[in-house]
Every structure is written in C-alpha cells, then in structure tokens.
Design a protein around this motif. Structure first.
Motif, PDB file in Angstrom:
ATOM      1  N   ARG A   1       0.953  -1.247   0.048  1.00 10.47           N
ATOM      2  CA  ARG A   1       0.041   0.022   0.140  1.00 10.47           C
ATOM      3  C   ARG A   1       0.780   1.343   0.130  1.00 10.47           C
ATOM      4  NH1 ARG A   1      -4.377  -2.316  -2.046  1.00 10.47           N
ATOM      5  NH2 ARG A   1      -5.200  -4.038  -0.527  1.00 10.47           N
ATOM      6  N   LEU A   2       2.197   1.251  -0.032  1.00 11.65           N
ATOM      7  CA  LEU A   2       3.122   2.225  -0.048  1.00 11.65           C
ATOM      8  C   LEU A   2       3.247   2.894  -1.310  1.00 11.65           C
ATOM      9  CD1 LEU A   2       3.197   1.284   2.850  1.00 11.65           C
ATOM     10  CD2 LEU A   2       5.837   1.664   2.689  1.00 11.65           C
ATOM     11  N   ASP A   3       3.514   4.184  -1.624  1.00  9.32           N
ATOM     12  CA  ASP A   3       3.806   4.651  -2.756  1.00  9.32           C
ATOM     13  C   ASP A   3       5.309   4.618  -3.171  1.00  9.32           C
ATOM     14  OD1 ASP A   3       1.247   5.814  -2.971  1.00  9.32           O
ATOM     15  OD2 ASP A   3       1.709   7.564  -2.155  1.00  9.32           O
TER      16      ASP A   3
ATOM     17  N   ALA B   1      -7.531  -4.502   3.502  1.00  6.32           N
ATOM     18  CA  ALA B   1      -8.601  -3.633   3.043  1.00  6.32           C
ATOM     19  C   ALA B   1      -7.809  -2.694   1.663  1.00  6.32           C
ATOM     20  CB  ALA B   1      -8.738  -2.369   4.016  1.00  6.32           C
ATOM     21  N   ARG B   2      -9.215  -2.446   0.786  1.00  3.40           N
ATOM     22  CA  ARG B   2      -8.768  -1.904  -0.805  1.00  3.40           C
ATOM     23  C   ARG B   2      -9.111  -0.212  -0.125  1.00  3.40           C
ATOM     24  NH1 ARG B   2      -9.714  -5.582  -4.420  1.00  3.40           N
ATOM     25  NH2 ARG B   2      -8.594  -4.189  -5.669  1.00  3.40           N
ATOM     26  N   PRO B   3      -7.933   0.348  -0.645  1.00  5.42           N
ATOM     27  CA  PRO B   3      -7.774   1.748  -0.364  1.00  5.42           C
ATOM     28  C   PRO B   3      -9.018   2.786  -0.925  1.00  5.42           C
ATOM     29  CG  PRO B   3      -6.117   1.202  -1.554  1.00  5.42           C
ATOM     30  CD  PRO B   3      -6.779   0.065  -1.224  1.00  5.42           C
TER      31      PRO B   3
ATOM     32  N   LEU C   1     -16.124  -0.597  -6.282  1.00  4.66           N
ATOM     33  CA  LEU C   1     -17.298  -1.093  -6.212  1.00  4.66           C
ATOM     34  C   LEU C   1     -18.374  -0.429  -7.487  1.00  4.66           C
ATOM     35  CD1 LEU C   1     -18.174  -1.401  -2.331  1.00  4.66           C
ATOM     36  CD2 LEU C   1     -17.763  -3.282  -3.976  1.00  4.66           C
ATOM     37  N   SER C   2     -18.067   1.007  -7.649  1.00  3.16           N
ATOM     38  CA  SER C   2     -18.682   1.610  -8.519  1.00  3.16           C
ATOM     39  C   SER C   2     -18.381   1.112 -10.098  1.00  3.16           C
ATOM     40  CB  SER C   2     -18.445   2.986  -8.354  1.00  3.16           C
ATOM     41  OG  SER C   2     -19.209   3.918  -9.562  1.00  3.16           O
TER      42      SER C   2
ATOM     43  N   PHE D   1     -17.244  -3.973   5.804  1.00  6.75           N
ATOM     44  CA  PHE D   1     -16.244  -5.054   5.973  1.00  6.75           C
ATOM     45  C   PHE D   1     -14.897  -4.214   5.733  1.00  6.75           C
ATOM     46  CE2 PHE D   1     -13.402  -8.337   4.486  1.00  6.75           C
ATOM     47  CZ  PHE D   1     -13.316  -9.092   5.715  1.00  6.75           C
ATOM     48  N   ASN D   2     -14.706  -3.477   4.653  1.00  2.00           N
ATOM     49  CA  ASN D   2     -13.269  -2.864   4.194  1.00  2.00           C
ATOM     50  C   ASN D   2     -12.987  -1.717   5.425  1.00  2.00           C
ATOM     51  OD1 ASN D   2     -11.671  -2.601   1.844  1.00  2.00           O
ATOM     52  ND2 ASN D   2     -11.854  -0.534   2.698  1.00  2.00           N
TER      53      ASN D   2
END
Length: 854
Positions: A26-28, A76-78, A84-85, A117-118
């Motif tokens: 998750r890091l840049d 978790a998805r950031p 979802l959209s 949940f995320n």
C-alpha cells in the motif's frame, strides 16, 4: 475435533505466509515502512525503554516478529468506493443481473456490507508506519526534552534515515544524542510568605524529595510539590493548592551547579473586582455535625431527633435508627483536631465499607462564631441505603468432573439490624449438573445426576468483637470487621453423597490500600459422607486393581466362575479384611500385592471417613493492583493454618473415645490435626503495545501430626486444570512420578510456577504463549510409596512442564479464555524418555476458562 483444529491452524499459518510478502503493497514509490528505531547516547546503543517511548513513530506492532495487524490493514482496499462503482454500478448488465437475482434492497445491502467490511479491516488492523521527516524531527525534540528533564540542559541531538538495502520500501531511523555534562543541585533556598507554612516546611525539611548533590530531575520537583501539598493539607491548611508552589532555578555561571529557590505565595483573596493576598492559616475542627438520614428532598425539613456523643452532634429527620457510638466510631474527623485530608479520606473509605450508606458527602465551612476565621464546621451528610435488599445470581459451568452444570442462588440482606451498623445476610445456593462418568447402576439414566443445595447466614460487625480492647493493635482507620457465619450444604450425586456443616469466626482489617489481613480465630467444618457403600462404583480404577489381586489369591468368591468379580460393597470389603488380617501369609499373595491392597484400604478410609476440622488461620495479602484494568502490578499472599490443637489440649480434661486406629474422637469423629502454609506470588509487567508478561509462583505444604496421619481431602492440593498446569486435566497430574493412576490425585505438598506472555491480536481478541511447571507430592504423612513421596531436592526432576498457547476474547467485564497445553516434560514416563513425547494436538489438553489464570 482435534484434527479439525489442527487443519484450521495450518490454514491460518499458510494464509499468514502468503500475505507476509505484501507488507509494503500500500506504500507509494517514495514512501518507506519504518522497521526499526535505534538511539545512540555518545555512540553507545541505548536499551532503556523509557527513552524509546519518547519517539513519535514506532514500527508496526509485531507478534512473534510478525506484523499481523499491518497485514490485516493491507487486506482492505484503499479505494473501495470506486472499485464497487466500476464493478457493479457502472456495469449496467452486471448490476441488473444481480438486482434480478437478489432484489434492489439486497443489492444495496450487499454493496454496503462490502464497504463496512473494508472499514472494519482498516479499523481492526494497523496502518503502515511510514517514515516521516516531520515526525522524526519531533522525536528529536522530545528526546532533547527527556534528557533536559533529567539534568542534561545542554543536550544535543540529531538523526539519520537509512533505507534497508536488501528490502524494498523499508527504512530504519538512527537517533544520535550527546547529553554533555549534567547539572547537579547545589543550594536550595526558600521564599515562603506565610509563617504557618514556613514553620511546617522547616519541621519536615529532612523529608524533602530534592536534595543537594543529586543530579537534577524534573520528577523530583513534581514529587516535592506533591509532598508539600499533602503536608500542608494534612496539617490544617485545608484551602491550600499546588498552584501556590513554584521553583526558581539559577544556572548562570554556576559550573553545572543548580541553585534553586522554593517559592510559596500567599493565598489569593478575591473581593469584588480586586484581588489581594492573605497568609495561609492552620485550621482546626470546631464542630462535627452528622446528618444520619439526609436526602435532598429533606433539606428544608425540621430535625426530629438528635444525639451527642464524644464531640459529635448527630441529627435525624426521622427517629434515629443508629446508635450514636457506632456512627461516631466510623468518623475520623474530630472536633478539636486540626484539619486533615487523611481524616476525610479515611472517613469516606470507612463509611463506604459499611455497606449501609450511599457515598457520603463531607463539607467544611468557616465557623461563623470564630472571629479569627481558623475554626471549621464539618457537616457530614449520610444517605441510607434500603434496609432490606435481595440479590440473585445464575451461572453455567463445565469441568473435568461435570459435563454441564447450572448454578443458582439468592441472598437477603438486612442492614443495620441491631442499630450498630451490623449487617445480617441470608443466602442460599443450589446446582444441578450432569457428570462425566455415570458410576453406579442406580442413576436411572438421568441427565442431571448431581445436585447440591446449601444455605449460609453471615453477621458482619464493623469492629473487632473481643473481650479485650484492640484499638492500639488494630486502630479503627484499618477498617476492622468481625464476620460470623454458619453454613450447611448437602450434595447428592452418583457417587459419594455428603453433607457439610461449617462455622467461622473471622476478623479482617486493612492497614493500607495495598495491605489486608484476615484472621480466622475459629473455622469449624464437619463433613459427613452418606453413601460410602458406593465407593468402589465411583473409584473404578481402585476396584479393578483390587479385583485383579483377588483373582490371584485364595479368597473364596461368592460366585467362583472363570473370571470371578467381587461384589460391591460387601465382598470387596470382605476381601480387604481377609488380606489385612493376621492370616496374610495364607492368602496366597506376595508382599507387593499385600501392600497394594493396604494402600487401597487406606485410601478408601480417607475418602469415606467423616472429617471434623477445628482450625485457625491467618492470611496476609499485599496487592498493588488498583483496578481490573491495571496491567502492571504485584501480589503476594501468605497463609498459615493450624487445626486440632485446641481439641488435643482438651484431651487431658475430657476422656475422648478412640477409633480402631487409636485416634481420639469428638462427636463420634476423629478430629484432624495439622499445620498448613501457602506462599503465592504474582507479578505482571506492562511491555507496552497491549503486551503483558506475567509470572506466578506457588508453594504449599500441609503436615499432619498428633491425632492425624494424613490431611483431610478438602485441605490437600491438586495439580492440573485451566488455572494450573494446562497440559494436564485437573487432578490428573502427580503425585510425583506415579503417573496419575487414581481417579483423582491429591497430595499434601505442591510447587507450581507459571509464565505467560500476553499480546493483542485483532480488536478484542488476545493471544498468549505460556509455560507451566509444577507437581504435587506426599511428604511426612502415611503414604510411603516412593513414586508419590518427596524425599529431597533430587525429586525436583519430577516437576511436570507444560507449554502451549491460548486465544482470549475480552468482553470488557470478563475474559473468555481458550488454552491448549502440551505435555513438554512428563514425570510419569521413564527417566530419559520424558521430554517432548506425544507433543502434538492429538494428545493436547484443551482448556476453557473465565478471566486470566493468574
């Protein structure tokens, strides 16, 4: 069940291994995960945890060097909303298909559950700690502040960030501190305006927390401020506050010496818009008024009843229900004495301990009759609790003896029953349970085959009830109580039914918040066994051994078929009598078989004999734990108990009858005589980040003498179980290296040592790793079996070692605990073959418990 658990554990470990390589996903590109902090003091690595706690950034929490919380967060998805959209809302075909399958409402609920949940993963996990220049600079400033507060006023500090060369997006930070020369306290001067305060300071100057020649420490000055505030407020200066205390320090051209001045200003006096300062005064108590039945609704009503006792004025809005001497005995604020915070605190504590009043209200006002404005009037408002109260409780339990049990009880409390703040409580209890082994043939296949009912009566007096005055030994500030109780219980089950009668005269007192004492002047217990003829139906191991020996003997069975079996109880008892009689040489048995029968006989006597115990005991308890939420504390308990000495001394006056073994009987029962002592120490260390290391050590021994050759079953020790050595079931460990050959195993000596590392997992889930060491032995009693007996330090090799891990869930008001123990060193196995045998899930012991084991 065990194989299923092993598969689940294997799956969990595999899952952890798979996600372990994604710690930085998750890091840049320009971000680095903080993996290590190091602090160097003059190029020497610092290990003091207090200094590391000053840093703003610490690496992610690790459990066994694994950052579990970080990986949970990374699941978790950031950008869950856009995902979802794009996947469901912008794809009309897929959206309509799902709506047609689920309905619009269920479709919306599904999307919302994905988002929730995320968020739960983010909230439960721990975000990656990314190295920040800004936070690192703030850590440097905090380090400098810590050194400054410890006397290094010229401290210098810097830092450097090092990327980890062989690991992507990871870095460590090194901090470099140069403390330079510390400052030492030199002269200590005072500037105290009020003469009363100056006099008190000079009288107690030697107790100062700041001393010349000691390196400067800000905490010392804070403690001195606390000391002075307590000193003044406990010596009459009731309106003193810490804000009046300050220190002035001079370090200019002093060659690293600190010259300090203690400054205490006069009291502020606000009159209208102007503020003046007046000297503090020492105040004394001129009157103490006690309102015994105060309520806010009665505040304007007239006083109906009053009394005066030893300087206390007592008032009541109704007819007074309390003896004046009992109320005044609970009050430490006394007319003629100077004001003291300690007296007020002790009054609060004592009144609360009585369980008669709600939390009291103590107010001080200047006496209008005193022109010097030094006298105080004390008003104490007491609001009574209801005279009668009912209580009910209910619980469900499980143990190695019962598969399922239901307990219930109730109590009826009468407060202030005799007008002297005494409390009388009646309580009843009952339980029904299903046993784990339906011994005997008369259980009618009932599910609930164990029942127990009992009743108790307890009278509590707020004083030491003795014909002699104990005030000099146990003053009233120690909150003394006398407790008298009577109890009865009867137990009916598939085995040995029994009745128990008890009576206790107990004294308790607490010299301080941490220390408590309890003294049982008399603790009488009578245990009557009702169903002794069922003994061999309950203790099947003993019966099977006895039956095997009988088959090799010359005993004439009533039914001498090919595999004769002793009838219970008559024929089994006849065979024992046949063997231990003078005809032993003619029984056809060898000496080992004879001794085994003798052991079975003696154990049967112990477990079926009625017990009469006249005991006295003293318990000393030191406990630094202030609440259930304390993570660092220590607890030490010492108990010594003696029994039978009074009855033995009276044997010269009364002509006691004797039983078959030549023991004196009282009320038809051979009374027990022994001395028993226990030592128990518990220590918890808070390691930070929801980690605790806890240890416990226990030692106990009970030695029979005089009228007894063994200890009553109720006073012996056992080993194993969810709160002891968790690799063995309760009563399954020991004694010694005997190998748990009996249905339940007990002895009169015990050693136990436990260590447990506790750590947080996810939200309210906690984990633990533990090692349990201990065993029980027979010593100085009638048992001579070398496998049971502790003969010297060489027998310490029979200490059993269990190790394992546990999972707990914190409900805030209690902990649900699940532990798995593995036999690491089993003394029941042959020497040289005791370590790590059967160390697997198939032979593990699974324990369920409430709250921590220690």
């Amino acid at each position: 069940m065990k194989r299923l658990f092993a598969k689940i554990l294997l799956f969990f470990l595999t899952f952890v291994l798979i996600i372990s390589c994604n710690a930085v996903k998750r890091l840049d590109a320009d971000q680095n995960l903080l993996v290590k902090n190091e602090i160097f003091d003059n190029d020497e690595l610092v290990k003091d945890s207090r200094i590391y706690s000053q840093l703003y950034q610490e690496p992610n929490t690790r459990i066994l060097n694994f950052p579990l919380s970080l990986h949970v967060y990374n699941l978790a998805r950031p950008n869950i909303d856009s995902i979802l959209s794009e996947r469901f809302l912008e794809n009309e075909r897929k959206k309509n298909k799902l709506i047609g399958l689920l309905s619009k409402k269920q479709f919306d609920r599904y999307l919302r559950s994905r988002v929730e949940f995320n968020e739960w993963l983010k909230r439960t996990g721990e975000a990656p700690v990314i190295v920040s220049e800004e936070e690192t600079k703030k850590s440097v400033n905090r380090l400098k502040s810590w050194y400054w507060n410890n006397g290094w006023f010229n401290v210098e500090a810097d830092y450097k960030i090092y990327p980890i060369e062989d690991k992507e997006k990871r870095a460590r930070v090194e901090y470099y501190v140069t403390p330079n020369t510390p400052y030492v306290l030199d002269s200590i001067n005072t500037d105290i305006t009020s003469k009363a305060l100056d006099s008190l300071y000079e009288l107690h100057k030697s107790e100062s927390e700041i001393k010349s020649g000691v390196q400067y420490n800000t905490l010392d000055f804070n403690e001195e401020r606390d000391r002075l505030s307590d000193l003044f407020r406990n010596n009459g200066v009731y309106n003193f506050d810490q804000e009046y205390i300050s220190f002035d320090a001079d370090t200019v051209d002093t060659n690293y010496k600190l010259n300090t001045t203690l400054i205490i200003k006069n009291q502020r006096n606000n009159v209208g818009d102007s503020v003046t300062r007046v000297p503090f005064k020492v105040h004394k108590i001129s009157k103490v008024n006690i309102f015994t039945d105060y309520a806010y609704s009665k505040r304007n009503e007239a006083i109906v009843d009053s009394a005066f006792h030893e300087g206390y004025s007592l008032y009541s809005f109704e007819k007074m229900r309390y003896k004046p001497e009992s109320i005044s005995d609970a009050i430490f604020v006394k007319s003629g004495n100077i004001y003291s915070d300690t007296d007020r605190t002790r009054t609060y504590n004592r009144l609360n301990a009585l369980r008669v009043f709600k939390y009291p209200d103590i107010q001080y006002t200047l006496d209008p009759a005193d022109s010097t404005e030094t006298d105080l009037v004390t008003n104490i408002f007491l609001s009574p609790l209801p005279k009668y109260s009912l209580g009910f409780d209910f619980d469900v339990s499980q143990s190695n003896i019962q598969e399922f049990g239901i307990g219930f009880g109730g109590s009826f409390l009468i407060r202030n029953i005799f007008g002297g703040l005494e409390n009388l409580e009646f309580s009843g209890r009952g339980s029904i349970a299903s046993s784990t082994d339906a011994a005997g043939s008369n259980n009618d296949n009932r599910f609930f085959d164990i029942t127990e009912v009992g009743a108790d009566m307890k009278l509590s007096l707020p004083r030491i009830f003795l014909p002699v005055n104990t005030e000099k030994i146990i003053p009233k500030y120690m909150s003394p109580f006398t407790n008298m109780s009577l109890g009865f219980s009867t137990q009916r089950n598939i085995g040995l039914d029994k009745q128990t009668f008890s009576g206790i005269l107990n004294y308790s007192w607490k010299p301080s918040r941490k220390l408590s004492n309890s003294f049982d002047l008399l603790n009488i217990q009578y245990v009557r066994n009702l169903n002794t003829e069922n003994y061999f139906n309950v203790y099947r191991n003993s019966f099977e051994e006895l039956n095997d020996i009988a088959r090799t003997s010359n005993f004439n069975f009533n039914d001498p078929d090919n595999t004769p079996t002793l009838e219970i109880p008559n024929e089994a008892d006849e065979f024992i009598g046949y063997v231990i009689s003078d005809d032993f040489p003619n029984t056809g048995l060898n000496l080992d078989d004879f001794l085994n029968v003798l052991d079975i006989y003696e154990r049967k006597l112990r477990l079926t004999e009625n017990n009469l115990i006249f005991a006295s005991s003293y318990t000393y308890l030191w406990n630094t734990r202030e609440s259930l939420y304390d993570k660092e504390f220590s607890r030490f308990r010492f108990k010594i108990e003696t029994a039978g000495n009074v009855l033995s001394a009276l044997s010269g006056i009364f002509d006691y009858d004797q039983n078959e073994q030549g023991k004196d009987k009282v009320l038809g029962v051979a009374f027990s005589q022994y001395v028993k002592t226990e030592l128990d120490f518990i220590k918890h260390w808070d390691l930070g980040k929801d980690q605790v290391f806890a240890v416990r050590s226990f030692g106990g021994i009970a030695i029979p003498y005089g009228n007894a050759t063994n200890i009553p079953i109720t006073k012996t020790f056992f080993a194993g179980g969810p709160n002891d050595n968790r690799a063995w079931q309760a009563y399954d460990l020991g004694p010694g290296s005997s190998g748990s050959i009996l249905e339940f195993n007990e002895a009169n000596m015990k050693l136990a040592f436990n260590a447990e590392y506790r750590f947080g997992l996810i939200e309210n889930f906690k984990g633990a790793l533990f090692v349990d060491v201990g065993n029980i032995w027979n010593v100085l009693d009638s048992n001579n079996n070398e496998n049971f007996v502790f003969e010297g330090f060489s027998d310490l090799k029979e200490l059993a070692v269990g190790s394992g891990f546990g999972l707990r869930y914190d409900f805030n008001f209690f902990i649900l605990r699940f532990d798995i123990g593995f036999k690491t060193h089993d003394p029941a196995r042959p020497e040289g073959d005791r370590w790590f045998k059967e160390y697997n899930f198939n032979h593990a012991v699974y324990n369920v418990g409430i709250n921590y084991p220690f």
